[in-house]
Design an enzyme around this catalytic site. Structure first.
Site, PDB file in Angstrom:
ATOM      1  N   PRO A  10       0.790  -1.229   0.000  1.00 18.61           N
ATOM      2  CA  PRO A  10       0.000   0.000   0.000  1.00 18.61           C
ATOM      3  C   PRO A  10       0.831   1.293   0.000  1.00 18.61           C
ATOM      4  O   PRO A  10       1.884   1.367   0.641  1.00 18.61           O
ATOM      5  CB  PRO A  10      -0.825  -0.100   1.293  1.00 18.61           C
ATOM      6  CG  PRO A  10      -0.154  -1.139   2.118  1.00 18.61           C
ATOM      7  CD  PRO A  10       0.518  -2.078   1.162  1.00 18.61           C
ATOM      8  N   ASN A  11       0.326   2.234  -0.759  1.00 17.53           N
ATOM      9  CA  ASN A  11       0.871   3.601  -0.861  1.00 17.53           C
ATOM     10  C   ASN A  11       2.149   3.706  -1.687  1.00 17.53           C
ATOM     11  O   ASN A  11       2.636   4.807  -1.918  1.00 17.53           O
ATOM     12  CB  ASN A  11       1.099   4.219   0.534  1.00 17.53           C
ATOM     13  CG  ASN A  11      -0.193   4.357   1.300  1.00 17.53           C
ATOM     14  OD1 ASN A  11      -1.170   4.882   0.753  1.00 17.53           O
ATOM     15  ND2 ASN A  11      -0.242   3.869   2.512  1.00 17.53           N
ATOM     16  N   ASN A  74       7.622  -5.843  -1.051  1.00 15.60           N
ATOM     17  CA  ASN A  74       7.670  -4.724  -0.125  1.00 15.60           C
ATOM     18  C   ASN A  74       6.258  -4.616   0.449  1.00 15.60           C
ATOM     19  O   ASN A  74       5.376  -4.031  -0.183  1.00 15.60           O
ATOM     20  CB  ASN A  74       8.077  -3.421  -0.827  1.00 15.60           C
ATOM     21  CG  ASN A  74       8.183  -2.278   0.184  1.00 15.60           C
ATOM     22  OD1 ASN A  74       7.734  -2.398   1.326  1.00 15.60           O
ATOM     23  ND2 ASN A  74       8.764  -1.163  -0.244  1.00 15.60           N
ATOM     24  N   ALA A  77       3.143  -0.848   4.783  1.00 14.89           N
ATOM     25  CA  ALA A  77       2.589  -0.805   6.149  1.00 14.89           C
ATOM     26  C   ALA A  77       2.152  -2.186   6.638  1.00 14.89           C
ATOM     27  O   ALA A  77       2.163  -2.447   7.854  1.00 14.89           O
ATOM     28  CB  ALA A  77       1.419   0.173   6.195  1.00 14.89           C
ATOM     29  N   HIS A  80       4.089  -4.433   9.260  1.00 14.20           N
ATOM     30  CA  HIS A  80       4.020  -4.297  10.716  1.00 14.20           C
ATOM     31  C   HIS A  80       2.688  -4.775  11.288  1.00 14.20           C
ATOM     32  O   HIS A  80       2.502  -4.757  12.501  1.00 14.20           O
ATOM     33  CB  HIS A  80       4.252  -2.819  11.088  1.00 14.20           C
ATOM     34  CG  HIS A  80       5.341  -2.178  10.263  1.00 14.20           C
ATOM     35  ND1 HIS A  80       6.654  -2.576  10.351  1.00 14.20           N
ATOM     36  CD2 HIS A  80       5.301  -1.212   9.292  1.00 14.20           C
ATOM     37  CE1 HIS A  80       7.387  -1.859   9.498  1.00 14.20           C
ATOM     38  NE2 HIS A  80       6.578  -1.033   8.840  1.00 14.20           N
ATOM     39  N   ASP A  87       1.066 -15.341   6.768  1.00 14.59           N
ATOM     40  CA  ASP A  87       0.599 -16.723   6.612  1.00 14.59           C
ATOM     41  C   ASP A  87       0.577 -17.137   5.142  1.00 14.59           C
ATOM     42  O   ASP A  87       0.868 -18.286   4.805  1.00 14.59           O
ATOM     43  CB  ASP A  87      -0.800 -16.894   7.222  1.00 14.59           C
ATOM     44  CG  ASP A  87      -0.765 -16.905   8.750  1.00 14.59           C
ATOM     45  OD1 ASP A  87       0.346 -16.916   9.323  1.00 14.59           O
ATOM     46  OD2 ASP A  87      -1.848 -16.894   9.364  1.00 14.59           O
ATOM     47  N   GLU A  98      12.040  -9.925   1.500  1.00 16.61           N
ATOM     48  CA  GLU A  98      11.325  -8.715   1.941  1.00 16.61           C
ATOM     49  C   GLU A  98      12.198  -7.503   1.641  1.00 16.61           C
ATOM     50  O   GLU A  98      13.389  -7.513   1.964  1.00 16.61           O
ATOM     51  CB  GLU A  98      11.057  -8.827   3.447  1.00 16.61           C
ATOM     52  CG  GLU A  98      10.398  -7.601   4.040  1.00 16.61           C
ATOM     53  CD  GLU A  98      10.230  -7.745   5.566  1.00 16.61           C
ATOM     54  OE1 GLU A  98      10.373  -8.862   6.096  1.00 16.61           O
ATOM     55  OE2 GLU A  98       9.987  -6.718   6.196  1.00 16.61           O
ATOM     56  N   HIS A 100      12.565  -3.091   1.704  1.00 26.33           N
ATOM     57  CA  HIS A 100      12.089  -1.774   2.124  1.00 26.33           C
ATOM     58  C   HIS A 100      13.035  -0.721   1.585  1.00 26.33           C
ATOM     59  O   HIS A 100      14.258  -0.886   1.634  1.00 26.33           O
ATOM     60  CB  HIS A 100      12.055  -1.661   3.653  1.00 26.33           C
ATOM     61  CG  HIS A 100      11.128  -2.645   4.274  1.00 26.33           C
ATOM     62  ND1 HIS A 100       9.767  -2.489   4.254  1.00 26.33           N
ATOM     63  CD2 HIS A 100      11.373  -3.823   4.898  1.00 26.33           C
ATOM     64  CE1 HIS A 100       9.211  -3.535   4.845  1.00 26.33           C
ATOM     65  NE2 HIS A 100      10.166  -4.359   5.240  1.00 26.33           N
ATOM     66  N   LEU A 101      12.461   0.360   1.107  1.00 28.26           N
ATOM     67  CA  LEU A 101      13.283   1.478   0.639  1.00 28.26           C
ATOM     68  C   LEU A 101      14.014   2.118   1.820  1.00 28.26           C
ATOM     69  O   LEU A 101      15.210   2.400   1.758  1.00 28.26           O
ATOM     70  CB  LEU A 101      12.397   2.524  -0.041  1.00 28.26           C
ATOM     71  CG  LEU A 101      11.715   2.041  -1.326  1.00 28.26           C
ATOM     72  CD1 LEU A 101      10.267   2.465  -1.345  1.00 28.26           C
ATOM     73  CD2 LEU A 101      12.449   2.558  -2.538  1.00 28.26           C
ATOM     74  N   SER A 102      13.277   2.352   2.898  1.00 29.49           N
ATOM     75  CA  SER A 102      13.873   3.006   4.070  1.00 29.49           C
ATOM     76  C   SER A 102      14.408   1.942   5.027  1.00 29.49           C
ATOM     77  O   SER A 102      14.040   0.764   4.939  1.00 29.49           O
ATOM     78  CB  SER A 102      12.802   3.853   4.784  1.00 29.49           C
ATOM     79  OG  SER A 102      11.759   3.027   5.284  1.00 29.49           O
ATOM     80  N   ARG A 111       7.735   0.610  13.503  1.00 28.34           N
ATOM     81  CA  ARG A 111       8.229   0.005  12.244  1.00 28.34           C
ATOM     82  C   ARG A 111       9.352  -1.007  12.496  1.00 28.34           C
ATOM     83  O   ARG A 111       9.829  -1.652  11.575  1.00 28.34           O
ATOM     84  CB  ARG A 111       8.746   1.083  11.284  1.00 28.34           C
ATOM     85  CG  ARG A 111       7.677   2.051  10.816  1.00 28.34           C
ATOM     86  CD  ARG A 111       8.219   3.013   9.763  1.00 28.34           C
ATOM     87  NE  ARG A 111       7.419   4.206   9.705  1.00 28.34           N
ATOM     88  CZ  ARG A 111       6.306   4.344   8.971  1.00 28.34           C
ATOM     89  NH1 ARG A 111       5.883   3.357   8.213  1.00 28.34           N
ATOM     90  NH2 ARG A 111       5.620   5.475   8.990  1.00 28.34           N
TER      91      ARG A 111
END
Ligand code: DQA
Length: 169
Positions: A10-11, A74, A77, A80, A87, A98, A100-102, A111
């Site tokens: 999302p986002n 990725n 949100a 978390h 699952d 997995e 993540h950019l940040s 986070r």
């Protein structure tokens, strides 16, 4: 041919304009172009999907079991919060990476926990768009390592060369 599924959560459709100081200025389409190029150079097939819906992500992962040999995700949100995504990855049974950019461990404490990490083979976090490149590279290696190997040829004695055979007659 190896096929890999990339899921943006999302986002992430907002990349480029969403908190550029955290996520950078590169938009999602440009990241996807780089991933497609990387995949074609490596000779692997790629499907890329962005979704803001947890259930849709769960269904995509469920289908990946039949269509893909590895997953790059990725979860944004949902990293978390989502037991359902976790699952689904565990049930799919294909290697997952997995990304993540940040650097999620250098940000707000909520986070710092990833519900997804324990069911992934590894995590790449904090390298901006390069996290995806590194994540895809890892996924390609994992998928290749899991590929069924052709049966080993029986260890027969080395064949005599024509020159050697001739000398014996
Ligand atoms: C993110 C980190 C998450 O905490 C956040 O909710 C995102 C993006 C990242 O790529 O850095 O949406 O997954």
């Amino acid at each position: 041919m190896i096929h890999i599924l990339v899921i943006h959560g999302p986002n992430l459709q907002l990349l480029g304009t969403r908190q550029p100081s955290v996520y950078g200025r590169q938009d999602l389409e440009s990241i996807n172009r780089q991933l497609r190029q990387q995949a074609s150079q490596a000779g692997v097939g790629l499907t890329i999907v962005q979704s803001n819906h947890e259930g849709q992500i769960v269904e995509l992962i469920g289908r990946a079991k039949r269509t893909s040999q590895a997953l790059v995700i990725n979860p944004a949100a949902y990293t978390h919060t989502s037991v359902a995504v976790r699952d689904a990855i565990e049930a799919a049974g294909i290697p997952a990476v997995e990304v993540h950019l940040s650097n999620i461990y250098a940000r707000e404490s909520f986070r710092h926990q990833s519900l997804i990490a324990p069911v992934c083979r590894g995590q790449v976090s904090g390298f901006g768009a390069a996290s995806y490149r590194l994540g895809l590279e890892a996924a390609i290696e994992l998928a290749r390592a899991a590929e069924p190997q052709p049966p080993a040829r029986s260890a027969s004695r080395p064949r005599r060369s024509a020159a050697t055979s001739r000398r014996r007659h």
